[in-house]
Design a protein around this motif. Structure first.
Motif, PDB file in Angstrom:
ATOM      1  N   VAL A  81       0.900  -1.309  -0.014  1.00 28.72           N
ATOM      2  CA  VAL A  81       0.017   0.197  -0.166  1.00 28.72           C
ATOM      3  C   VAL A  81       0.727   1.140  -0.025  1.00 28.72           C
ATOM      4  N   PHE A  82       2.026   1.190   0.276  1.00 27.60           N
ATOM      5  CA  PHE A  82       2.892   2.043   0.475  1.00 27.60           C
ATOM      6  C   PHE A  82       3.078   2.782  -1.075  1.00 27.60           C
ATOM      7  N   THR A  83       3.072   1.528  -2.074  1.00 30.43           N
ATOM      8  CA  THR A  83       3.436   1.962  -3.375  1.00 30.43           C
ATOM      9  C   THR A  83       2.228   2.280  -4.079  1.00 30.43           C
ATOM     10  N   LEU A  84       0.826   1.494  -3.963  1.00 34.66           N
ATOM     11  CA  LEU A  84      -0.299   1.739  -4.664  1.00 34.66           C
ATOM     12  C   LEU A  84      -1.058   2.933  -4.193  1.00 34.66           C
ATOM     13  N   VAL A  85      -1.287   2.923  -2.947  1.00 35.47           N
ATOM     14  CA  VAL A  85      -2.253   3.942  -2.609  1.00 35.47           C
ATOM     15  C   VAL A  85      -1.912   5.612  -2.915  1.00 35.47           C
ATOM     16  N   PRO A  86      -0.762   5.957  -2.715  1.00 37.02           N
ATOM     17  CA  PRO A  86      -0.710   7.229  -3.079  1.00 37.02           C
ATOM     18  C   PRO A  86      -0.833   7.523  -4.733  1.00 37.02           C
ATOM     19  N   LEU A  87      -0.740   6.517  -5.605  1.00 35.22           N
ATOM     20  CA  LEU A  87      -1.092   6.853  -7.114  1.00 35.22           C
ATOM     21  C   LEU A  87      -2.348   7.268  -7.294  1.00 35.22           C
ATOM     22  N   ALA A  88      -3.336   6.992  -6.366  1.00 35.61           N
ATOM     23  CA  ALA A  88      -4.804   7.274  -6.468  1.00 35.61           C
ATOM     24  C   ALA A  88      -5.059   8.688  -6.295  1.00 35.61           C
ATOM     25  N   LEU A  89      -3.918   9.295  -5.184  1.00 36.27           N
ATOM     26  CA  LEU A  89      -4.013  10.573  -4.987  1.00 36.27           C
ATOM     27  C   LEU A  89      -3.234  11.381  -5.881  1.00 36.27           C
ATOM     28  N   ILE A  90      -1.941  11.116  -6.410  1.00 32.90           N
ATOM     29  CA  ILE A  90      -1.360  11.572  -7.479  1.00 32.90           C
ATOM     30  C   ILE A  90      -2.373  11.861  -8.733  1.00 32.90           C
ATOM     31  N   ASP A  91      -3.148  10.762  -8.994  1.00 30.44           N
ATOM     32  CA  ASP A  91      -3.805  10.757 -10.233  1.00 30.44           C
ATOM     33  C   ASP A  91      -5.226  11.538 -10.026  1.00 30.44           C
ATOM     34  N   LYS A  92      -5.145  12.233  -8.918  1.00 31.50           N
ATOM     35  CA  LYS A  92      -6.509  13.044  -8.425  1.00 31.50           C
ATOM     36  C   LYS A  92      -7.730  12.287  -8.741  1.00 31.50           C
ATOM     37  N   ARG A  93      -8.013  11.053  -8.077  1.00 28.64           N
ATOM     38  CA  ARG A  93      -9.157  10.481  -7.954  1.00 28.64           C
ATOM     39  C   ARG A  93     -10.007  11.134  -7.218  1.00 28.64           C
ATOM     40  N   PRO A  94     -11.406  11.245  -7.359  1.00 27.07           N
ATOM     41  CA  PRO A  94     -12.167  11.704  -6.846  1.00 27.07           C
ATOM     42  C   PRO A  94     -12.242  11.492  -5.212  1.00 27.07           C
ATOM     43  N   GLY A  95     -12.224  12.375  -4.270  1.00 33.90           N
ATOM     44  CA  GLY A  95     -12.475  11.965  -2.670  1.00 33.90           C
ATOM     45  C   GLY A  95     -11.145  11.500  -2.115  1.00 33.90           C
ATOM     46  N   VAL A  96     -10.040  11.217  -2.899  1.00 32.16           N
ATOM     47  CA  VAL A  96      -8.932  10.803  -2.354  1.00 32.16           C
ATOM     48  C   VAL A  96      -8.076  11.879  -1.876  1.00 32.16           C
ATOM     49  N   LYS A  97      -7.872  11.930  -0.691  1.00 34.39           N
ATOM     50  CA  LYS A  97      -6.985  13.088   0.033  1.00 34.39           C
ATOM     51  C   LYS A  97      -6.038  12.576   0.932  1.00 34.39           C
ATOM     52  N   VAL A  98      -5.013  13.279   1.459  1.00 34.99           N
ATOM     53  CA  VAL A  98      -4.083  12.988   1.814  1.00 34.99           C
ATOM     54  C   VAL A  98      -4.260  12.131   3.230  1.00 34.99           C
ATOM     55  N   ARG A  99      -5.160  12.722   3.764  1.00 35.52           N
ATOM     56  CA  ARG A  99      -5.504  12.005   5.031  1.00 35.52           C
ATOM     57  C   ARG A  99      -6.405  10.691   4.984  1.00 35.52           C
ATOM     58  N   CYS A 100      -6.785  10.542   3.726  1.00 37.02           N
ATOM     59  CA  CYS A 100      -7.040   9.083   3.349  1.00 37.02           C
ATOM     60  C   CYS A 100      -6.152   8.132   3.262  1.00 37.02           C
ATOM     61  N   VAL A 101      -4.957   8.488   2.426  1.00 38.65           N
ATOM     62  CA  VAL A 101      -3.769   7.804   2.582  1.00 38.65           C
ATOM     63  C   VAL A 101      -2.969   7.334   3.847  1.00 38.65           C
ATOM     64  N   LEU A 102      -2.895   8.354   4.801  1.00 29.31           N
ATOM     65  CA  LEU A 102      -2.255   8.120   5.927  1.00 29.31           C
ATOM     66  C   LEU A 102      -3.272   7.245   6.808  1.00 29.31           C
ATOM     67  N   ARG A 103      -4.802   7.235   6.544  1.00 27.04           N
ATOM     68  CA  ARG A 103      -5.732   6.466   7.490  1.00 27.04           C
ATOM     69  C   ARG A 103      -5.202   5.038   6.950  1.00 27.04           C
ATOM     70  N   ASN A 104      -5.172   4.739   5.621  1.00 26.98           N
ATOM     71  CA  ASN A 104      -5.141   3.384   5.227  1.00 26.98           C
ATOM     72  C   ASN A 104      -3.529   2.950   5.605  1.00 26.98           C
ATOM     73  N   TRP A 105      -2.474   3.639   5.438  1.00 28.91           N
ATOM     74  CA  TRP A 105      -1.294   3.154   5.991  1.00 28.91           C
ATOM     75  C   TRP A 105      -1.523   3.067   7.545  1.00 28.91           C
ATOM     76  N   GLY A 106      -1.995   3.845   8.197  1.00 31.69           N
ATOM     77  CA  GLY A 106      -2.015   3.456   9.589  1.00 31.69           C
ATOM     78  C   GLY A 106      -2.650   2.116   9.703  1.00 31.69           C
ATOM     79  N   LEU A 107      -3.931   2.023   9.353  1.00 33.77           N
ATOM     80  CA  LEU A 107      -4.795   0.690   9.554  1.00 33.77           C
ATOM     81  C   LEU A 107      -3.907  -0.272   8.981  1.00 33.77           C
TER      82      LEU A 107
END
Length: 284
Positions: A81-107
């Motif tokens: 998920v370190f590799t895959l999840v930030p790509l959704a943020l970089i690609d500007k997928r709707p609703g994907v925010k930095v806090r969403c990425v950090l939440r996923n990494w933490g869980l």
């Protein structure tokens, strides 16, 4: 054909990252827990083979079975998920925010940790007959690994820390390559073969994987390893986590995204050159 072209599997990478961002807390934790547990079992399996055969390569050859199982079952490792999840943020997928990425990494971090600790305790019970005797040969080997890869780095100071960090970078370069490689094929055998090769490389080369270490070092402490929790955190887990993040995201996620999802315009080539390249898809 079962082969998936780079342009296609990179879109799969972004889609996978987006899906993980919006996954429920319950599902994220369960999948992360099982991934940490299965990878820990695979590590115990590989060490057992290495000790009993005296051939580290034998253990490395068979360690990827755990990675393949957890991937095919749809479970999540932090390294992936370190590799895959930030790509959704970089690609500007709707609703994907930095806090969403950090939440996923933490869980995923805490889920992986819980799974690895569960197996560490179970294996420590097995290696010591429920702590009623000294660790067996395999348990002693795990304790020595913990010492060598904590205080062993500390003995070299800054040079040791840099070495540890680079091993973390190289590890997730290979592990994330394995995650992505599974997307290159639509057949089960193709996925397994593609995953097996980079995982074999990382394990045999002794690179540092943060989730494998969540099993090795707590288990080593239970089995009498001569190092502390502080040694483990400062001289392994934290630098390894940072190395894994940078290695996977930089050398796998961003490089593939940059050249296959957001390709640069092709330079026109004259017919006299003898060939005409296939046009790349250009994303604005």
């Amino acid at each position: 054909m079962s082969y998936v072209t780079p342009g296609e599997f990179v879109r799969k990478m972004i889609d996978a990252g987006e899906g993980k961002v919006f996954m429920s807390t319950r599902d994220t934790m369960i999948r992360a827990y099982m991934a940490g547990a299965i990878l820990a079992l695979a590590a115990a399996f590989a060490i057992t083979i290495s000790v009993e055969t005296g051939q580290p390569l034998a253990g490395a050859l068979l360690f990827p079975v755990g990675f393949c199982m957890l991937y095919l079952l749809g479970f999540d490792l932090l390294t992936g998920v370190f590799t895959l999840v930030p790509l959704a943020l970089i690609d500007k997928r709707p609703g994907v925010k930095v806090r969403c990425v950090l939440r996923n990494w933490g869980l995923v971090f805490f889920g992986n940790l819980a799974g690895a600790l569960t197996v560490a305790l179970m294996m420590a019970v097995i290696f010591t007959f429920a702590f009623s005797m000294e660790p067996n040969e395999i348990g002693q080997a795990i304790g020595k690994i913990g010492e060598g890869r904590t205080v062993g780095y500390a003995e070299h100071g800054v040079a040791g820390m840099l070495t540890l960090f680079i091993r973390g970078v190289l590890c997730n370069w290979m592990v994330s390559t394995g995650v992505v490689a599974a997307m290159m094929s639509t057949s089960l055998s193709g996925k397994v073969l593609a995953m097996w090769m980079p995982i074999l490389l990382f394990f045999y080369m002794g690179f540092e994987h943060s989730i494998v270490n969540m099993f090795l070092f707590p288990s080593g402490l239970m089995l009498g390893g001569n190092f502390s929790i502080a040694d483990y955190l400062v001289w392994n887990e934290i630098p390894t986590l940072l190395g894994n993040l940078i290695g996977g995201l930089t050398f796998v996620g961003l490089t593939l995204y940059a050249t296959h999802a957001r390709t640069a315009p092709s330079r026109p080539i004259s017919p006299e050159a003898g060939f005409v390249p296939e046009p790349d898809r250009v994303t604005d």
